[in-house]
Design a protein around this motif. Sequence first.
Motif, PDB file in Angstrom:
ATOM      1  N   CYS A 145       0.850  -1.196   0.000  1.00  0.00           N
ATOM      2  CA  CYS A 145       0.000   0.000   0.000  1.00  0.00           C
ATOM      3  C   CYS A 145       0.882   1.240   0.000  1.00  0.00           C
ATOM      4  CB  CYS A 145      -0.930  -0.009   1.217  1.00  0.00           C
ATOM      5  SG  CYS A 145      -0.055   0.004   2.804  1.00  0.00           S
ATOM      6  N   ARG A 146       0.298   2.377  -0.276  1.00  0.00           N
ATOM      7  CA  ARG A 146       1.003   3.658  -0.232  1.00  0.00           C
ATOM      8  C   ARG A 146       0.151   4.669   0.518  1.00  0.00           C
ATOM      9  NH1 ARG A 146       4.244   0.642  -1.180  1.00  0.00           N
ATOM     10  NH2 ARG A 146       5.883   0.628  -2.755  1.00  0.00           N
ATOM     11  N   PRO A 147       0.701   5.290   1.570  1.00  0.00           N
ATOM     12  CA  PRO A 147       2.029   5.036   2.112  1.00  0.00           C
ATOM     13  C   PRO A 147       2.108   3.647   2.754  1.00  0.00           C
ATOM     14  CG  PRO A 147       0.801   6.428   3.614  1.00  0.00           C
ATOM     15  CD  PRO A 147      -0.043   6.285   2.390  1.00  0.00           C
ATOM     16  N   ARG A 148       3.322   3.126   2.843  1.00  0.00           N
ATOM     17  CA  ARG A 148       3.486   1.837   3.505  1.00  0.00           C
ATOM     18  C   ARG A 148       3.064   1.957   4.970  1.00  0.00           C
ATOM     19  NH1 ARG A 148       9.244  -0.501   2.859  1.00  0.00           N
ATOM     20  NH2 ARG A 148       9.730   1.488   3.847  1.00  0.00           N
ATOM     21  N   LEU A 149       2.520   0.851   5.494  1.00  0.00           N
ATOM     22  CA  LEU A 149       1.802   0.897   6.760  1.00  0.00           C
ATOM     23  C   LEU A 149       2.676   0.521   7.951  1.00  0.00           C
ATOM     24  CD1 LEU A 149      -1.051   1.134   8.145  1.00  0.00           C
ATOM     25  CD2 LEU A 149      -1.268  -1.349   7.745  1.00  0.00           C
ATOM     26  N   VAL A 195       7.896   0.412  12.066  1.00  0.00           N
ATOM     27  CA  VAL A 195       7.510   1.774  11.692  1.00  0.00           C
ATOM     28  C   VAL A 195       7.747   2.007  10.203  1.00  0.00           C
ATOM     29  CG1 VAL A 195       7.964   4.226  12.080  1.00  0.00           C
ATOM     30  CG2 VAL A 195       7.994   2.630  14.009  1.00  0.00           C
ATOM     31  N   ARG A 196       6.715   2.519   9.534  1.00  0.00           N
ATOM     32  CA  ARG A 196       6.812   2.882   8.116  1.00  0.00           C
ATOM     33  C   ARG A 196       6.193   4.268   7.911  1.00  0.00           C
ATOM     34  NH1 ARG A 196       4.979  -2.619   8.015  1.00  0.00           N
ATOM     35  NH2 ARG A 196       6.658  -4.062   7.412  1.00  0.00           N
ATOM     36  N   GLU A 197       5.935   4.613   6.644  1.00  0.00           N
ATOM     37  CA  GLU A 197       5.576   6.003   6.328  1.00  0.00           C
ATOM     38  C   GLU A 197       4.185   6.424   6.793  1.00  0.00           C
ATOM     39  OE1 GLU A 197       6.740   3.667   4.193  1.00  0.00           O
ATOM     40  OE2 GLU A 197       7.516   4.577   2.367  1.00  0.00           O
ATOM     41  N   SER A 198       3.309   5.487   7.164  1.00  0.00           N
ATOM     42  CA  SER A 198       1.948   5.881   7.540  1.00  0.00           C
ATOM     43  C   SER A 198       1.896   6.609   8.872  1.00  0.00           C
ATOM     44  CB  SER A 198       1.026   4.665   7.588  1.00  0.00           C
ATOM     45  OG  SER A 198       1.358   3.826   8.671  1.00  0.00           O
ATOM     46  N   GLY A 212       8.956  10.269   5.554  1.00  0.00           N
ATOM     47  CA  GLY A 212      10.380  10.220   5.280  1.00  0.00           C
ATOM     48  C   GLY A 212      11.106   9.061   5.904  1.00  0.00           C
ATOM     49  N   VAL A 213      10.386   8.207   6.686  1.00  0.00           N
ATOM     50  CA  VAL A 213      11.069   7.099   7.340  1.00  0.00           C
ATOM     51  C   VAL A 213      11.663   6.131   6.329  1.00  0.00           C
ATOM     52  CG1 VAL A 213       9.064   5.567   7.543  1.00  0.00           C
ATOM     53  CG2 VAL A 213      10.891   5.430   9.220  1.00  0.00           C
ATOM     54  N   ARG A 214      11.087   6.072   5.135  1.00  0.00           N
ATOM     55  CA  ARG A 214      11.586   5.150   4.127  1.00  0.00           C
ATOM     56  C   ARG A 214      13.023   5.475   3.726  1.00  0.00           C
ATOM     57  NH1 ARG A 214       8.636   4.032  -1.697  1.00  0.00           N
ATOM     58  NH2 ARG A 214       9.816   2.178  -2.274  1.00  0.00           N
ATOM     59  N   ALA A 215      13.376   6.764   3.838  1.00  0.00           N
ATOM     60  CA  ALA A 215      14.728   7.170   3.440  1.00  0.00           C
ATOM     61  C   ALA A 215      15.791   6.715   4.444  1.00  0.00           C
ATOM     62  CB  ALA A 215      14.791   8.681   3.295  1.00  0.00           C
TER      63      ALA A 215
END
Length: 352
Positions: free
Chosen positions: A279-283, A326-329, A333-336
Amino acid sequence: MASLREVAERAGVSTAAASRALRDRPGVSRETRSRVRQAARELGYQPDLRARSLRTSRTHNIGLVVPDVMNPFFSEVARAVGDVAGQREYSLLLGNSDGLRNKEEEFVNLLLQKKVDGLIVFAATSASQHLERARARGLPIVLIDRKVPGLDIIRADNEKGGTLATSHLLDLGHTRIGLITGRLDLATRRDRYNGYRYALIRAGITPDPTLVREGSVRSDHGYGAALDLLNLPAPPTAIFATTDTIAMGVLLALEERSVPVPEEMAVVGYDNTYLTVICRPRLTSVAQPKQQMGRWAATFLIDWIEQGRADGDEPVEVVLDPQLVVRESTMPGVRALQGRDLPLSGVGRSGS
């Protein structure tokens, strides 16, 4: 067809060692196990299950009953159970109860008619007298995730998981946190709800019942409940969905209402299934140790079948720790950060 003796001769070991290696039993080195399996493949060896059943009075079949085979949490656990069953040369019979006690009872009775050697069950309810009766008849039964008094269980600490999710949102500054859950008459969901309440109270916040929506664990419930929360005079700024499937519906509702995630609404799911990364943002999600739960349940059951247990042994309860991923949801910016999921196992533990 090649015999076990021929496999042992090809591998240069005794027939007993070859048997242990092929059944993945202890007492055999990794090198010997590999050599025996290679010999078995080369010779096309297949064990004679019918003869073995006659010798042992066992069918080498085990049953697995899940509430929803389409739910990725249950399917991932089932895969782990099946992996162990295959390694131990047991066939797995899978049934879907739809979370209904009567349907679960019908399938359990069918499995008993087929003389399975044991059962692994996600119980539809704690009032499962049909399971207690089967256990009283001597059938080995191991539960996963959902407790029935007097039966062995392997589960994760759902109250701690609920606390992890809610504490993470509180740490990010949210004070109005919505909860969307399945039926609270099921212990797993009630425990997650209690963890949610515990985290709020610990933070000095009185839980607001108007922010709680109870229903099914399907995405359509998440969708409808999220829209309902958005329509409140003072909507929440974060939502804790007690399954990833519910969270998928929440994200769809937020997208349709053009509510940016996580800038205006943070979302946390539960189970950490594959849905969280497509999904986007990733959960952000609370991870249950699905592989561990499935593998331990299958290993425990088959060891019980083959080695027995003393009469009067107390039921075993194994409780595993969940982990927050923890992800972007919840954190833009956590994905970076290193480009991968960030497990935060120490965040917001309930201490229970």
